[in-house]
Scaffold this motif. Structure first.
Motif, PDB file in Angstrom:
ATOM      1  N   PRO B  17       0.801  -1.223   0.000  1.00 13.93           N
ATOM      2  CA  PRO B  17       0.000   0.000   0.000  1.00 13.93           C
ATOM      3  C   PRO B  17       0.835   1.275   0.000  1.00 13.93           C
ATOM      4  O   PRO B  17       0.310   2.326  -0.266  1.00 13.93           O
ATOM      5  N   ARG B  18       2.139   1.172   0.327  1.00 16.24           N
ATOM      6  CA  ARG B  18       2.921   2.391   0.516  1.00 16.24           C
ATOM      7  C   ARG B  18       2.974   3.283  -0.733  1.00 16.24           C
ATOM      8  O   ARG B  18       2.668   4.467  -0.642  1.00 16.24           O
ATOM      9  N   PRO B  19       3.307   2.727  -1.921  1.00 16.61           N
ATOM     10  CA  PRO B  19       3.304   3.600  -3.095  1.00 16.61           C
ATOM     11  C   PRO B  19       1.933   4.153  -3.423  1.00 16.61           C
ATOM     12  O   PRO B  19       1.801   5.279  -3.868  1.00 16.61           O
ATOM     13  N   LEU B  20       0.909   3.339  -3.124  1.00 15.71           N
ATOM     14  CA  LEU B  20      -0.454   3.807  -3.392  1.00 15.71           C
ATOM     15  C   LEU B  20      -0.761   5.020  -2.521  1.00 15.71           C
ATOM     16  O   LEU B  20      -1.264   6.049  -3.003  1.00 15.71           O
ATOM     17  N   ILE B  21      -0.417   4.911  -1.235  1.00 14.69           N
ATOM     18  CA  ILE B  21      -0.694   6.020  -0.327  1.00 14.69           C
ATOM     19  C   ILE B  21       0.125   7.240  -0.730  1.00 14.69           C
ATOM     20  O   ILE B  21      -0.371   8.377  -0.756  1.00 14.69           O
ATOM     21  N   ARG B  22       1.409   7.002  -1.088  1.00 11.76           N
ATOM     22  CA  ARG B  22       2.265   8.123  -1.469  1.00 11.76           C
ATOM     23  C   ARG B  22       1.721   8.833  -2.709  1.00 11.76           C
ATOM     24  O   ARG B  22       1.647  10.053  -2.769  1.00 11.76           O
ATOM     25  N   ARG B  23       1.324   8.037  -3.699  1.00 14.26           N
ATOM     26  CA  ARG B  23       0.786   8.630  -4.929  1.00 14.26           C
ATOM     27  C   ARG B  23      -0.520   9.368  -4.667  1.00 14.26           C
ATOM     28  O   ARG B  23      -0.779  10.416  -5.254  1.00 14.26           O
ATOM     29  N   LEU B  24      -1.362   8.806  -3.776  1.00 17.02           N
ATOM     30  CA  LEU B  24      -2.621   9.476  -3.478  1.00 17.02           C
ATOM     31  C   LEU B  24      -2.377  10.796  -2.753  1.00 17.02           C
ATOM     32  O   LEU B  24      -3.076  11.780  -2.995  1.00 17.02           O
ATOM     33  N   ILE B  25      -1.365  10.814  -1.868  1.00 13.45           N
ATOM     34  CA  ILE B  25      -1.030  12.074  -1.191  1.00 13.45           C
ATOM     35  C   ILE B  25      -0.530  13.084  -2.224  1.00 13.45           C
ATOM     36  O   ILE B  25      -0.913  14.255  -2.211  1.00 13.45           O
ATOM     37  N   ASP B  26       0.308  12.605  -3.176  1.00  8.80           N
ATOM     38  CA  ASP B  26       0.793  13.500  -4.233  1.00  8.80           C
ATOM     39  C   ASP B  26      -0.354  14.007  -5.103  1.00  8.80           C
ATOM     40  O   ASP B  26      -0.274  15.096  -5.679  1.00  8.80           O
ATOM     41  N   ALA B  27      -1.409  13.181  -5.222  1.00  6.00           N
ATOM     42  CA  ALA B  27      -2.499  13.536  -6.140  1.00  6.00           C
ATOM     43  C   ALA B  27      -3.502  14.493  -5.518  1.00  6.00           C
ATOM     44  O   ALA B  27      -4.408  14.944  -6.213  1.00  6.00           O
ATOM     45  N   VAL B  28      -3.342  14.803  -4.215  1.00  4.70           N
ATOM     46  CA  VAL B  28      -4.336  15.672  -3.566  1.00  4.70           C
ATOM     47  C   VAL B  28      -4.493  17.007  -4.293  1.00  4.70           C
ATOM     48  O   VAL B  28      -5.611  17.402  -4.638  1.00  4.70           O
ATOM     49  N   PRO B  29      -3.386  17.724  -4.604  1.00  4.58           N
ATOM     50  CA  PRO B  29      -3.599  19.028  -5.248  1.00  4.58           C
ATOM     51  C   PRO B  29      -4.180  18.921  -6.650  1.00  4.58           C
ATOM     52  O   PRO B  29      -4.899  19.811  -7.091  1.00  4.58           O
ATOM     53  N   THR B  30      -3.840  17.859  -7.380  1.00  2.00           N
ATOM     54  CA  THR B  30      -4.277  17.785  -8.773  1.00  2.00           C
ATOM     55  C   THR B  30      -5.563  16.997  -8.963  1.00  2.00           C
ATOM     56  O   THR B  30      -6.220  17.147  -9.995  1.00  2.00           O
ATOM     57  N   ALA B  31      -5.921  16.157  -8.014  1.00  2.00           N
ATOM     58  CA  ALA B  31      -7.098  15.299  -8.198  1.00  2.00           C
ATOM     59  C   ALA B  31      -8.205  15.598  -7.194  1.00  2.00           C
ATOM     60  O   ALA B  31      -9.336  15.898  -7.581  1.00  2.00           O
ATOM     61  N   ILE B  32      -7.866  15.523  -5.922  1.00  2.00           N
ATOM     62  CA  ILE B  32      -8.920  15.665  -4.907  1.00  2.00           C
ATOM     63  C   ILE B  32      -9.412  17.117  -4.853  1.00  2.00           C
ATOM     64  O   ILE B  32     -10.615  17.378  -4.782  1.00  2.00           O
ATOM     65  N   LEU B  33      -8.462  18.066  -4.905  1.00  2.00           N
ATOM     66  CA  LEU B  33      -8.864  19.474  -4.816  1.00  2.00           C
ATOM     67  C   LEU B  33      -9.762  19.908  -5.970  1.00  2.00           C
ATOM     68  O   LEU B  33     -10.774  20.578  -5.741  1.00  2.00           O
ATOM     69  N   PRO B  34      -9.449  19.555  -7.251  1.00  2.00           N
ATOM     70  CA  PRO B  34     -10.387  19.936  -8.310  1.00  2.00           C
ATOM     71  C   PRO B  34     -11.772  19.326  -8.137  1.00  2.00           C
ATOM     72  O   PRO B  34     -12.776  19.989  -8.423  1.00  2.00           O
ATOM     73  N   MET B  35     -11.817  18.066  -7.666  1.00  2.00           N
ATOM     74  CA  MET B  35     -13.141  17.460  -7.471  1.00  2.00           C
ATOM     75  C   MET B  35     -13.910  18.216  -6.381  1.00  2.00           C
ATOM     76  O   MET B  35     -15.096  18.531  -6.545  1.00  2.00           O
ATOM     77  N   ALA B  36     -13.197  18.538  -5.286  1.00  2.00           N
ATOM     78  CA  ALA B  36     -13.852  19.287  -4.204  1.00  2.00           C
ATOM     79  C   ALA B  36     -14.241  20.679  -4.702  1.00  2.00           C
ATOM     80  O   ALA B  36     -15.336  21.186  -4.380  1.00  2.00           O
ATOM     81  N   ALA B  37     -13.343  21.295  -5.510  1.00  2.00           N
ATOM     82  CA  ALA B  37     -13.639  22.634  -6.030  1.00  2.00           C
ATOM     83  C   ALA B  37     -14.848  22.586  -6.966  1.00  2.00           C
ATOM     84  O   ALA B  37     -15.706  23.481  -6.928  1.00  2.00           O
ATOM     85  N   GLY B  38     -14.937  21.544  -7.785  1.00  2.00           N
ATOM     86  CA  GLY B  38     -16.075  21.418  -8.693  1.00  2.00           C
ATOM     87  C   GLY B  38     -17.385  21.291  -7.922  1.00  2.00           C
ATOM     88  O   GLY B  38     -18.373  21.970  -8.239  1.00  2.00           O
ATOM     89  N   VAL B  39     -17.370  20.450  -6.887  1.00  2.61           N
ATOM     90  CA  VAL B  39     -18.602  20.259  -6.091  1.00  2.61           C
ATOM     91  C   VAL B  39     -18.945  21.550  -5.347  1.00  2.61           C
ATOM     92  O   VAL B  39     -20.120  21.983  -5.313  1.00  2.61           O
ATOM     93  N   GLY B  40     -17.912  22.200  -4.771  1.00  2.00           N
ATOM     94  CA  GLY B  40     -18.155  23.457  -4.038  1.00  2.00           C
ATOM     95  C   GLY B  40     -18.678  24.542  -4.965  1.00  2.00           C
ATOM     96  O   GLY B  40     -19.620  25.271  -4.632  1.00  2.00           O
ATOM     97  N   LEU B  41     -18.074  24.643  -6.150  1.00  2.00           N
ATOM     98  CA  LEU B  41     -18.493  25.640  -7.134  1.00  2.00           C
ATOM     99  C   LEU B  41     -19.930  25.389  -7.564  1.00  2.00           C
ATOM    100  O   LEU B  41     -20.726  26.332  -7.734  1.00  2.00           O
ATOM    101  N   SER B  42     -20.237  24.122  -7.699  1.00  5.95           N
ATOM    102  CA  SER B  42     -21.598  23.752  -8.095  1.00  5.95           C
ATOM    103  C   SER B  42     -22.607  24.185  -7.025  1.00  5.95           C
ATOM    104  O   SER B  42     -23.685  24.681  -7.339  1.00  5.95           O
ATOM    105  N   ALA B  43     -22.209  23.985  -5.754  1.00  2.00           N
ATOM    106  CA  ALA B  43     -23.102  24.390  -4.667  1.00  2.00           C
ATOM    107  C   ALA B  43     -23.292  25.900  -4.644  1.00  2.00           C
ATOM    108  O   ALA B  43     -24.364  26.398  -4.278  1.00  2.00           O
ATOM    109  N   LEU B  44     -22.251  26.629  -5.044  1.00  5.16           N
ATOM    110  CA  LEU B  44     -22.306  28.095  -4.948  1.00  5.16           C
ATOM    111  C   LEU B  44     -23.053  28.735  -6.122  1.00  5.16           C
ATOM    112  O   LEU B  44     -23.849  29.644  -5.933  1.00  5.16           O
ATOM    113  N   VAL B  45     -22.750  28.253  -7.357  1.00  2.00           N
ATOM    114  CA  VAL B  45     -23.228  29.011  -8.517  1.00  2.00           C
ATOM    115  C   VAL B  45     -24.299  28.314  -9.339  1.00  2.00           C
ATOM    116  O   VAL B  45     -24.943  28.965 -10.167  1.00  2.00           O
TER     117      VAL B  45
END
Lengths: 272, 269
Positions: B17-45
């Motif tokens: 699991p170690r590389p998986l966890i490391r890659r997922l941590i690396d992916a937070v700014p490029t993957a998780i944040l856009p998804m959260a931003a998309g959902v948040g933006l949708s709620a707002l506008v």
């Protein structure tokens, strides 16, 4: 001393037969298929008993060939734009590296790499839908379609340019006392033009696929122009296999042909 | 139970699991944040009150469409492509060769249209949809794994591990499974980006043509209605989903690549 009399590496004299280049036959086949598709699309109106140009909805093959004119001409326009944008992006990065520092060059190209990993093709239907008032205006759609292909072209063009800039013959030319202008004119531009153009061909399959996907969803080219994607989408919604097969087959062939051309152009520039 | 010179020692299972966890941590700014931003933006506008919830469930539908297709398609395509290098004239080898050569003929959106046509004719939507999205991934995997397997079995530098294993007396099945196959599959996972892009665009087409409640269908419906507030958040979220799938592919490559299990330092992974 014979080894000292070798021609410069930038202008090699080939004394032995040249081995066939990788993917050359496939690229040639792709070019032949694409030319045949373009000629058949251009000749499609003649299938209407010599009458004026019109959509031949009664004959799915003729209608698909007519649609090819819209798809292929739009793909050519957007590919030229996308290739030029991508090559310009790579040259801008190189210029930034020369004029300021390597960090600016790295950031410019890293942006291209990051953008190339995103589903930019979805921007085309988005633009087609949001610019509903611009129906009939192909220009904005062509620019957006070109932008979807530009990052990948920029990444490849920059890689080719970087490899060329590390070539030994450039170091030798500078060591021989040539000025930077002479190095640029006599060595860099002649040797860079071919790999950069090869990188530009990468835009052709991408823009054709992006336009076809957008038209398939009903948000691509205007209906008056005709598009393989639009015909495929309409036939799929109506559940009409007879109308579905000809445009789908021609679209698949065109995509294969453009991919083969791009692959052959890129592979032909790689040195063993 | 593992062989004495197997490339995957027993402790590899614990390290998995170690590389998986490391890659997922690396992916937070490029993957998780856009998804959260998309959902948040949708709620707002977005004009609809429940747009954020719809986008979140739409993302789950799109993930459910793309992830199994990518996993199965990549696995089968990599196996078929590898087999095409081992036994090119066998049935599996012919399938691998066909998949490796037919990639550009079979884009995801075109196969989605074929699936939609079949569903209109009465076929079941789910298996056809997954198959339509799995085929481009299989083609891409076969295209990358075939030359990698040829290099792993060849006389060049990359065939060193296989030659050494054969020299030590391992049977051919073990050599292929533990030494050649990981070398053939690692480039497939590294080159998964193109397959992910094809799968996401194909999923958008499939959702739109079959009226599935995915994020892609939400984006296209909003774009048809001319609503930027409805379509842009979905596009941002889909970009995040694409980055997440790409990060999962890189994590799988880190886990599979034999260079990462070597006892000697290696910078090329």
């Amino acid at each position: 001393m014979a080894e000292l009399d070798q021609p410069p590496p930038s202008h090699p004299v080939l004394s032995h037969p040249v081995p066939p280049r990788a993917g050359f036959a496939r690229g040639l086949s792709g070019a032949a298929v694409l030319v045949a598709l373009a000629l058949a699309s251009a000749a499609a109106p003649l299938m209407a008993d010599g009458a004026a140009i019109q959509r031949l909805d009664a004959d799915p093959v003729a209608a698909a060939l007519l649609d090819g004119r819209g798809s292929l001409s739009f793909a050519l326009l957007a590919a030229v734009l996308g290739g030029a944008l991508g090559i310009g992006w790579a040259l801008l990065a190189w210029l930034l590296g020369k004029l300021s520092d390597a960090r600016a060059e790295r950031r410019t190209i890293a942006a291209a790499h990051r953008l190339a990993g995103l589903p930019l093709a979805l921007l085309v239907p988005l633009t087609g839908g949001l610019a509903g008032g611009l129906v009939g205006e192909v220009g904005p759609l062509a620019v957006v379609t070109a932008l979807t292909a530009a990052p990948a072209v920029a990444a490849l063009a920059h890689a080719e340019l970087s490899a060329l800039l590390r070539a030994e013959f450039l170091t030798a030319a500078r060591a021989a006392g040539l000025t930077e202008g002479e190095v640029l004119r006599r060595h860099l531009i002649p040797n860079a033009s071919r790999p950069l153009l090869a990188a530009g061909t990468l835009a052709l399959p991408r823009v054709l696929a992006a336009e076809s996907a957008a038209s398939l969803l009903g948000l691509g080219l205007p209906p008056a122009l005709g598009s393989w994607g639009a015909s495929v989408g309409l036939a799929a919604r109506l559940g009409d296999p007879v109308a579905f097969v000809p445009p789908a087959l021609l679209l698949a062939l065109a995509l294969w042909a453009t991919c083969a051309i791009a692959d052959a152009a890129v592979a032909g520039n790689r040195r063993p | 139970m593992s062989h004495p010179i197997c490339r995957f020692p027993p402790d590899t299972v614990l390290l998995m699991p170690r590389p998986l966890i490391r890659r997922l941590i690396d992916a937070v700014p490029t993957a998780i944040l856009p998804m959260a931003a998309g959902v948040g933006l949708s709620a707002l506008v977005a004009p609809q009150p429940d747009a954020a919830t719809a986008l979140l469930s739409g993302l789950a539908v799109t993930l459910l469409l793309t992830l199994p297709s990518l996993a199965v398609g990549t696995a089968l395509g990599a196996l078929a492509g590898s087999w095409a290098a081992v036994a090119p004239r066998s049935v599996g080898g012919l399938i691998g060769r066909f998949l490796a050569g037919a990639g550009p003929l079979l884009p995801g959106f075109l196969l989605a249209a074929v699936a939609a046509l079949a569903v209109r004719a009465g076929a079941s939507a789910a298996p056809l949809g997954w198959t339509a999205l799995a085929i481009p991934a299989a083609c891409q995997a076969a295209r990358l794994s075939r030359p990698a397997m040829e290099r792993a079995l060849g006389a060049g530098l990359e065939g060193g591990a296989v030659r050494m294993a054969r020299g030590l007396g391992l049977d051919e099945r073990t050599v292929l499974r533990h030494h050649a196959l990981p070398q053939a599959v690692a480039p497939v996972m590294g080159g998964l980006r193109a397959a992910v892009l094809a799968a996401v665009v194909g999923a958008v087409a499939l959702e739109s043509l079959l009226d599935l409640p995915g994020a892609g269908a939400l984006m296209i419906d909003a774009a048809r209605a001319g609503s930027a507030a409805g379509s842009l958040p979905a596009l941002v979220a889909l970009c995040g989903l694409t980055a997440l799938l790409g990060a999962l592919g890189l994590a799988a490559r880190d886990w599979i690549d034999p260079a990462n299990h070597s006892s000697t330092p290696y910078d090329g992974a």
